[in-house]
Scaffold this motif. Structure first.
Motif, PDB file in Angstrom:
ATOM      1  N   PHE B  75      33.163  28.795  31.516  1.00 44.63           N
ATOM      2  CA  PHE B  75      32.948  29.936  31.509  1.00 44.63           C
ATOM      3  C   PHE B  75      31.674  30.408  31.777  1.00 44.63           C
ATOM      4  O   PHE B  75      31.424  31.197  32.637  1.00 44.63           O
ATOM      5  CB  PHE B  75      33.151  30.263  29.783  1.00 44.63           C
ATOM      6  N   ALA B 127      36.236  46.305  35.705  1.00 49.59           N
ATOM      7  CA  ALA B 127      36.394  45.297  35.220  1.00 49.59           C
ATOM      8  C   ALA B 127      35.434  44.094  35.467  1.00 49.59           C
ATOM      9  O   ALA B 127      34.854  42.796  35.354  1.00 49.59           O
ATOM     10  CB  ALA B 127      37.337  44.219  36.155  1.00 49.59           C
ATOM     11  N   VAL B 129      32.693  44.175  33.725  1.00 52.65           N
ATOM     12  CA  VAL B 129      32.342  43.505  32.402  1.00 52.65           C
ATOM     13  C   VAL B 129      32.445  42.416  32.072  1.00 52.65           C
ATOM     14  O   VAL B 129      31.149  41.776  31.218  1.00 52.65           O
ATOM     15  CB  VAL B 129      32.481  44.826  31.598  1.00 52.65           C
ATOM     16  N   TYR B 130      33.344  41.825  32.807  1.00 53.05           N
ATOM     17  CA  TYR B 130      33.052  40.546  32.183  1.00 53.05           C
ATOM     18  C   TYR B 130      32.371  39.344  32.369  1.00 53.05           C
ATOM     19  O   TYR B 130      32.361  38.922  31.891  1.00 53.05           O
ATOM     20  CB  TYR B 130      35.018  40.190  32.896  1.00 53.05           C
ATOM     21  N   ALA B 133      29.711  39.967  30.237  1.00 52.07           N
ATOM     22  CA  ALA B 133      30.668  39.616  28.694  1.00 52.07           C
ATOM     23  C   ALA B 133      30.189  38.031  28.555  1.00 52.07           C
ATOM     24  O   ALA B 133      29.988  36.894  27.316  1.00 52.07           O
ATOM     25  CB  ALA B 133      31.392  40.241  28.402  1.00 52.07           C
ATOM     26  N   LEU B 134      31.248  37.704  29.655  1.00 44.43           N
ATOM     27  CA  LEU B 134      31.061  36.302  29.416  1.00 44.43           C
ATOM     28  C   LEU B 134      29.700  35.527  28.994  1.00 44.43           C
ATOM     29  O   LEU B 134      30.132  34.722  28.602  1.00 44.43           O
ATOM     30  CB  LEU B 134      32.534  35.727  30.656  1.00 44.43           C
ATOM     31  N   TRP B 137      28.761  35.375  26.568  1.00 44.35           N
ATOM     32  CA  TRP B 137      28.867  35.030  25.325  1.00 44.35           C
ATOM     33  C   TRP B 137      29.263  33.091  25.360  1.00 44.35           C
ATOM     34  O   TRP B 137      29.047  32.312  24.380  1.00 44.35           O
ATOM     35  CB  TRP B 137      30.106  35.079  25.260  1.00 44.35           C
ATOM     36  N   LEU B 145      24.264  36.542  23.865  1.00 42.91           N
ATOM     37  CA  LEU B 145      25.597  37.090  22.874  1.00 42.91           C
ATOM     38  C   LEU B 145      24.783  38.804  22.459  1.00 42.91           C
ATOM     39  O   LEU B 145      26.030  39.401  22.878  1.00 42.91           O
ATOM     40  CB  LEU B 145      25.754  36.787  21.423  1.00 42.91           C
ATOM     41  N   GLY B 148      25.158  40.188  25.937  1.00 39.48           N
ATOM     42  CA  GLY B 148      26.996  40.517  26.130  1.00 39.48           C
ATOM     43  C   GLY B 148      27.212  41.633  25.634  1.00 39.48           C
ATOM     44  O   GLY B 148      28.278  42.394  26.337  1.00 39.48           O
ATOM     45  N   LEU B 149      27.000  41.615  24.726  1.00 33.08           N
ATOM     46  CA  LEU B 149      28.143  42.580  23.403  1.00 33.08           C
ATOM     47  C   LEU B 149      27.137  44.411  23.853  1.00 33.08           C
ATOM     48  O   LEU B 149      28.343  45.320  24.054  1.00 33.08           O
ATOM     49  CB  LEU B 149      27.510  42.406  22.030  1.00 33.08           C
ATOM     50  N   SER B 152      28.777  45.165  27.412  1.00 37.11           N
ATOM     51  CA  SER B 152      30.357  45.278  27.132  1.00 37.11           C
ATOM     52  C   SER B 152      30.232  46.410  26.358  1.00 37.11           C
ATOM     53  O   SER B 152      31.135  47.837  26.921  1.00 37.11           O
ATOM     54  CB  SER B 152      31.142  44.294  26.156  1.00 37.11           C
ATOM     55  N   ALA B 153      29.989  47.384  25.373  1.00 39.06           N
ATOM     56  CA  ALA B 153      29.932  48.983  24.346  1.00 39.06           C
ATOM     57  C   ALA B 153      29.490  49.462  25.114  1.00 39.06           C
ATOM     58  O   ALA B 153      29.985  50.519  25.827  1.00 39.06           O
ATOM     59  CB  ALA B 153      29.376  48.443  22.756  1.00 39.06           C
TER      60      ALA B 153
ATOM     61  N   ILE C  27      38.570  33.223  23.220  1.00 42.52           N
ATOM     62  CA  ILE C  27      38.092  34.175  24.137  1.00 42.52           C
ATOM     63  C   ILE C  27      39.124  33.463  25.471  1.00 42.52           C
ATOM     64  O   ILE C  27      39.546  33.971  26.243  1.00 42.52           O
ATOM     65  CB  ILE C  27      37.170  33.552  24.056  1.00 42.52           C
ATOM     66  N   LEU C  31      41.134  35.795  28.632  1.00 42.67           N
ATOM     67  CA  LEU C  31      40.851  35.428  29.519  1.00 42.67           C
ATOM     68  C   LEU C  31      42.395  35.367  30.445  1.00 42.67           C
ATOM     69  O   LEU C  31      42.904  35.564  31.567  1.00 42.67           O
ATOM     70  CB  LEU C  31      39.819  34.948  29.787  1.00 42.67           C
ATOM     71  N   LEU C  57      45.046  48.081  36.063  1.00 44.26           N
ATOM     72  CA  LEU C  57      43.986  47.407  35.757  1.00 44.26           C
ATOM     73  C   LEU C  57      43.054  48.131  34.980  1.00 44.26           C
ATOM     74  O   LEU C  57      42.115  47.719  34.549  1.00 44.26           O
ATOM     75  CB  LEU C  57      43.579  47.371  37.094  1.00 44.26           C
ATOM     76  N   ALA C  61      43.037  46.271  31.881  1.00 40.01           N
ATOM     77  CA  ALA C  61      41.549  45.069  32.745  1.00 40.01           C
ATOM     78  C   ALA C  61      40.707  45.464  31.646  1.00 40.01           C
ATOM     79  O   ALA C  61      39.744  44.620  31.299  1.00 40.01           O
ATOM     80  CB  ALA C  61      42.136  44.888  33.724  1.00 40.01           C
ATOM     81  N   GLY C  62      40.853  46.746  31.943  1.00 43.84           N
ATOM     82  CA  GLY C  62      39.173  47.539  32.068  1.00 43.84           C
ATOM     83  C   GLY C  62      38.504  48.172  30.369  1.00 43.84           C
ATOM     84  O   GLY C  62      37.742  47.911  30.344  1.00 43.84           O
ATOM     85  N   VAL C  66      38.885  44.426  27.046  1.00 45.98           N
ATOM     86  CA  VAL C  66      37.218  45.013  26.953  1.00 45.98           C
ATOM     87  C   VAL C  66      37.286  44.764  25.477  1.00 45.98           C
ATOM     88  O   VAL C  66      35.786  43.734  24.966  1.00 45.98           O
ATOM     89  CB  VAL C  66      36.873  45.528  28.085  1.00 45.98           C
ATOM     90  N   VAL C  69      38.095  41.569  24.020  1.00 42.07           N
ATOM     91  CA  VAL C  69      36.312  40.616  24.272  1.00 42.07           C
ATOM     92  C   VAL C  69      35.416  40.882  23.007  1.00 42.07           C
ATOM     93  O   VAL C  69      34.429  40.261  22.676  1.00 42.07           O
ATOM     94  CB  VAL C  69      36.828  40.551  25.735  1.00 42.07           C
ATOM     95  N   PHE C  70      35.260  42.577  23.771  1.00 45.68           N
ATOM     96  CA  PHE C  70      34.047  42.445  22.525  1.00 45.68           C
ATOM     97  C   PHE C  70      34.568  42.230  21.092  1.00 45.68           C
ATOM     98  O   PHE C  70      33.079  41.431  20.406  1.00 45.68           O
ATOM     99  CB  PHE C  70      34.175  44.261  22.056  1.00 45.68           C
ATOM    100  N   MET C  73      33.326  38.696  20.383  1.00 43.98           N
ATOM    101  CA  MET C  73      32.310  38.189  20.164  1.00 43.98           C
ATOM    102  C   MET C  73      31.560  38.550  19.087  1.00 43.98           C
ATOM    103  O   MET C  73      30.671  37.981  18.184  1.00 43.98           O
ATOM    104  CB  MET C  73      31.762  38.954  21.772  1.00 43.98           C
TER     105      MET C  73
END
Lengths: 105, 402, 165
Positions: B75, B127, B129-130, B133-134, B137, B145, B148-149, B152-153, C27, C31, C57, C61-62, C66, C69-70, C73
Motif C-alpha cells: 500500500f 476517488a 482521496v484514496y 488516505a492510503l 495509513w 495517519l 490521512g484521516l 478523507s474527512a 483495508i 481496496l 463511481l 467508490a467516492g 471512503v 476506509v475512514f 483507519m
C-alpha cells in the motif's frame, strides 16, 4: 465462436452470479464486522450488474432506475451501519462478530 | 486509422504541455510567494531561476527511493501511484478550444468529449482521496495517519458543497458535456457583457462560483485548508515517510488537481475559451498588446535601466524581451489565429485562477480543524443549497415549456 | 473490442472479489471492493448506462468506500483473528457455494439462447432519459427514498455522537 464486437448477455449474468457468490462467501466466512459489511455491498453490486444488463436486454430504462435506488439505499445503509459499528467498537473494543453475542444468552 | 493518429498526436501535445505546466507552476508559485513576502525566490539556476524545475526534478529522480522498514510495503508503494493517476486523468475531458481545422483535418481542441464530462470529473476527483488516505495509513506513523484521516474527512465534507455548486450552472446550461457547456456560454448581452455562467440570466451564478472555488481549495488540500499536511502540527502529514519519487508524485498530484479545478471553474463559470468582450471591439488584439507590453518592459529594464547586479541579466533580459514581442506577433498570423486566440483566453482565465490559489496561500492562515468542519457544514453547504433552490426557481419561471 | 474489454474487466472484477474474501486485513478488502466497483463501472459503460457508471463511481467508490476506509483507519482495525469456525461449516461451506454458483450459471446458460448479444452503442441511456423516467414514472419512490436518506442521516448522527453527560 462469438464475434469480437458483441458479448453474450448470459456472460454478464454469470459474472453477476460469480460476484454474488463471492459476496455470500465473504459474508459467511469472515469474522470482521467491517469485512462482512463490505461483502454485503459486493452482493448489492452484483445484483446491480444484472439489473443494468436486463435494462439493456429489454431496452428499458427501469433497470437502471432500480440500480440508482439500490445505490441510494446502500449509501444510507452504509452511513447507519458504520455508525453502529463505531458504537459497538466504543462499547466492546472489538470488531469480531463472534464476540458481539450478548443477545444469544 | 486517421482517428487514432489524430488522438495520439493530441495526447502527445496535451501530455507535454500539461507536464511542463506542472513543473513551471511550482516555479511560479515560489516566485509569487517570494514576491508577496518581499523575497526574490529561486534565482540561481538559470536566468531568474527559470531552470529550477529541471533541477528539482533531477534531484528528486536521483534521490534514493527509501522505504522505511515499518510500512505496509504494497500500500505504501500503491498510494502515490493512485494519487498521481487520479490527478492526471481528469485533464482528458477538459476542452481547451473550439473545433479547428489544422492542415485540412477538422478536430476538437481537447482529448475526449464525454457526454457525462462533469460527472466524470466529479467521480475522478472523489476517488483522489484514496491516494492520500492510503499513504497516511500505510506509512504506519501516527502523524501520517492523522493526516490521512483529516484529508478523507475533509474531502467527503467539501465534496457536497462542490457538487451542489456544480449543479446550479448545469440547471441553466442543460447539458453534462463540457464542450456543449462552453458552447452554451457564447455570445454577449447588449453586445458587451459576456454570457458566461457567472453573468448568465436568469440567475447569475456568482455565488456558486465562489463556493466552487472555496471547495476547490479544500479538495486540493491547499492553504487555508491544508490540514492533512500541516507542518507545525503533523510534521508533513500524509507524506512524511515518502522520499524521492513518492514525494514527487504527491507534489505533482497536488498541482495537477489545482490545474483541474481551475480548468473546471473556467469551463463551467467563466465561459471556457470565449473572450471577455466581442472581437468587434478588438478582443483579438489583447494577447498581442499584452505580449508587446511585457517585451517592452523587459527591454527597458534590460537595456535602458539595468536594475539587476548580475552581468548576464543584461544579456538575458533583452533577449527575453525580444522573444516576448515575437510571441505577440505570432498571434497576428491569420493561419494560427483560430486556435491561438481561444487558447489564449482559456489559459489566461485558468492562469488567473491558479494565481488566485497562490495568492491565497500567501495571504491566509490555516483553519483550525473544528472551524474547517463548521465552515462547510454550517455555512457553505446551506448557502450552496439555497443557491441551487433559487436557480431552480428562476429557471422554472423563465422557461415556458413543460 | 467489446469482448476484449468485457473479459479484461470481468477478470479484474472476479480477481478483486476473490481478494476481498481472502484478504486478512480490512483495508485490503476495502481496496479490492473498490477495484470491483471500478471495473463494474466500465461494464456499465459497455452496457450503455453512462449515468449509472458515473454514479457508481461517485457514490460507491467516492463516498461509501471512503467512509469504510475512514472507519477502518479511525478504529485502527488490525488483521482479523482466525478460528471460531465449526467443522461442518469448514467442510461444507466451499462445496455448497460452488454448487450454488454452478446452479445459477446452469440456469443462465439454459436461458442464454433466447437472450442474444450485447453490442456497445445499441442502447445508450444518458442522464436525460434517466431523469425523465425518474421524475415521471418513479416520482413517489424517489421522494420516499429521500425521506429514507434523511432518516438515515438522523440515525447516524444519533448513533455516532458523543453522549453529553
Amino acid at each position: 465462436m462469438p464475434q469480437l464486437n458483441a458479448v453474450p448477455m448470459s456472460w454478464y449474468l454469470i459474472l453477476s452470479a460469480i460476484l454474488f457468490t463471492l459476496g455470500v462467501a465473504g459474508f459467511l466466512f469472515r469474522r470482521n464486522i467491517i469485512t462482512v459489511f463490505m461483502s454485503i455491498e459486493l452482493m448489492l453490486n452484483a445484483v446491480n450488474l444484472s439489473f443494468v444488463a436486463f435494462s439493456h436486454q429489454l431496452r428499458q430504462v427501469d433497470g437502471q432506475i432500480f440500480t440508482f435506488f439500490v445505490m441510494v439505499v446502500a449509501a444510507a445503509e452504509a452511513a447507519v451501519g458504520l455508525a453502529i459499528i463505531l458504537t459497538v467498537f466504543k462499547n466492546r473494543q472489538t470488531l469480531s462478530i463472534d464476540e458481539v453475542s450478548s443477545l444469544k444468552n | 486509422m486517421n482517428f487514432f493518429l489524430i488522438s495520439l498526436i493530441k495526447m502527445g501535445i496535451v501530455t507535454a504541455a500539461f507536464m511542463t505546466t506542472l513543473a513551471y507552476l511550482q516555479w511560479i508559485e515560489r516566485k509569487v510567494l517570494a514576491h508577496i513576502q518581499s523575497r526574490l525566490g529561486p534565482y540561481r539556476v538559470g536566468p531568474h531561476g527559470l531552470l529550477q524545475p529541471l533541477a528539482d526534478t533531477l534531484k528528486l529522480l536521483m534521490k534514493e527511493g527509501f522505504i522505511p522498514s515499518h510500512v505496509n510495503k504494497f500500500f505504501y508503494l500503491l498510494a502515490p501511484f493512485l494519487a498521481v493517476f487520479f490527478a492526471l486523468i481528469s485533464i482528458c475531458v477538459i476542452p481547451f478550444g473550439p473545433s479547428v481545422e489544422v492542415l485540412g483535418v477538422r478536430t476538437d481542441m481537447g482529448l475526449a468529449d464525454l457526454s457525462i464530462g462533469v460527472l466524470f470529473i466529479l467521480a475522478i476527483s472523489s476517488a483522489g482521496v484514496y491516494g492520500i488516505a492510503l499513504a497516511g495509513w500505510a506509512s504506519n506513523n501516527k502523524y501520517s495517519l492523522m493526516g490521512g484521516l483529516r484529508s478523507s474527512a475533509q474531502m467527503i465534507s467539501y465534496e457536497l458543497p462542490m457538487a451542489i455548486a456544480l449543479a446550479s450552472p448545469l440547471l441553466i446550461l442543460n447539458d453534462l458535456s463540457l464542450r456543449t457547456i462552453v458552447n452554451e456560454q457564447a455570445g454577449f448581452y447588449l453586445g458587451v457583457l459576456p454570457r458566461w455562467t457567472i453573468f448568465q440570466m436568469p440567475f447569475p451564478q456568482i455565488f456558486s462560483f465562489v463556493i466552487f472555488l472555496i471547495s476547490g481549495f479544500a479538495e486540493t488540500n491547499r492553504v487555508p485548508f491544508d490540514l492533512p499536511e500541516a507542518e507545525n502540527e503533523l510534521v508533513a502529514g500524509f507524506h512524511t515517510e515518502y522520499s524521492s519519487m513518492g514525494f514527487a508524485s504527491f507534489f505533482m498530484a497536488e498541482y495537477a488537481n489545482m490545474v483541474t479545478v481551475c480548468c473546471m471553474a473556467t469551463v463551467l463559470f467563466l465561459g471556457g475559451w470565449h473572450p471577455l468582450f466581442p472581437s468587434t471591439l478588438g478582443s483579438d488584439f489583447v494577447p498581442v498588446l499584452l505580449a508587446l507590453a511585457a517585451g517592452a518592459m523587459l527591454l527597458y529594464h534590460g537595456v535602458a535601466q539595468p536594475i539587476s547586479g548580475r552581468p548576464w541579466d543584461r544579456l538575458t533580459m533583452p533577449a527575453a524581451g525580444v522573444v516576448f514581442s515575437l510571441v505577440g506577433l505570432v498571434f497576428l498570423v491569420p493561419m494560427l489565429k483560430p486556435f491561438l486566440i481561444p487558447l489564449f483566453w482559456f489559459v489566461s482565465k485558468a492562469g488567473f485562477l491558479m494565481f488566485t490559489f497562490i495568492w491565497v496561500r500567501g495571504t491566509l492562515p490555516r483553519f483550525r480543524y473544528d472551524q474547517l468542519m463548521n465552515f462547510t457544514w454550517k455555512f457553505l453547504f446551506p448557502v450552496a443549497i439555497l443557491n441551487l433552490l433559487i436557480t431552480a426557481f428562476a429557471v422554472a419561471l423563465q422557461e415556458p415549456k413543460s | 473490442m467489446d469482448l476484449i474489454l468485457f473479459i479484461l474487466f470481468a477478470t479484474i472484477a472476479v480477481v478483486c472479489g476473490i481478494s476481498l474474501v481472502v484478504q486478512k486485513h480490512p483495508i485490503g478488502s476495502a481496496l479490492s471492493l473498490i477495484g470491483v466497483m471500478g471495473s463494474l463501472a466500465v461494464l456499465y459503460l459497455l452496457l450503455g448506462a453512462e449515468f449509472i457508471a458515473a454514479v457508481q463511481l461517485i457514490v460507491y467508490a467516492g463516498a461509501i468506500m471512503v467512509l469504510f476506509v475512514f472507519v477502518i483507519m479511525l478504529l485502527n482495525a488490525g488483521e482479523e483473528a482466525p478460528g471460531g469456525k465449526s467443522w461442518p461449516s469448514r467442510l461444507l461451506g466451499v462445496p455448497l457455494l460452488t454448487v450454488f454458483l454452478g446452479l445459477l450459471a446452469y440456469l443462465m446458460q439454459l436461458m442464454a439462447p433466447s437472450m442474444g448479444m450485447v453490442t456497445f452503442g445499441s442502447f445508450n441511456t444518458g442522464a436525460k432519459e434517466l431523469g425523465r423516467s425518474l421524475f415521471n414514472n418513479y416520482l413517489l419512490p424517489f421522494e420516499v427514498t429521500s425521506v429514507l436518506v434523511l432518516i438515515a442521516i438522523l440515525g447516524a448522527i444519533v448513533l455516532a455522537r458523543k453522549e453529553i453527560d
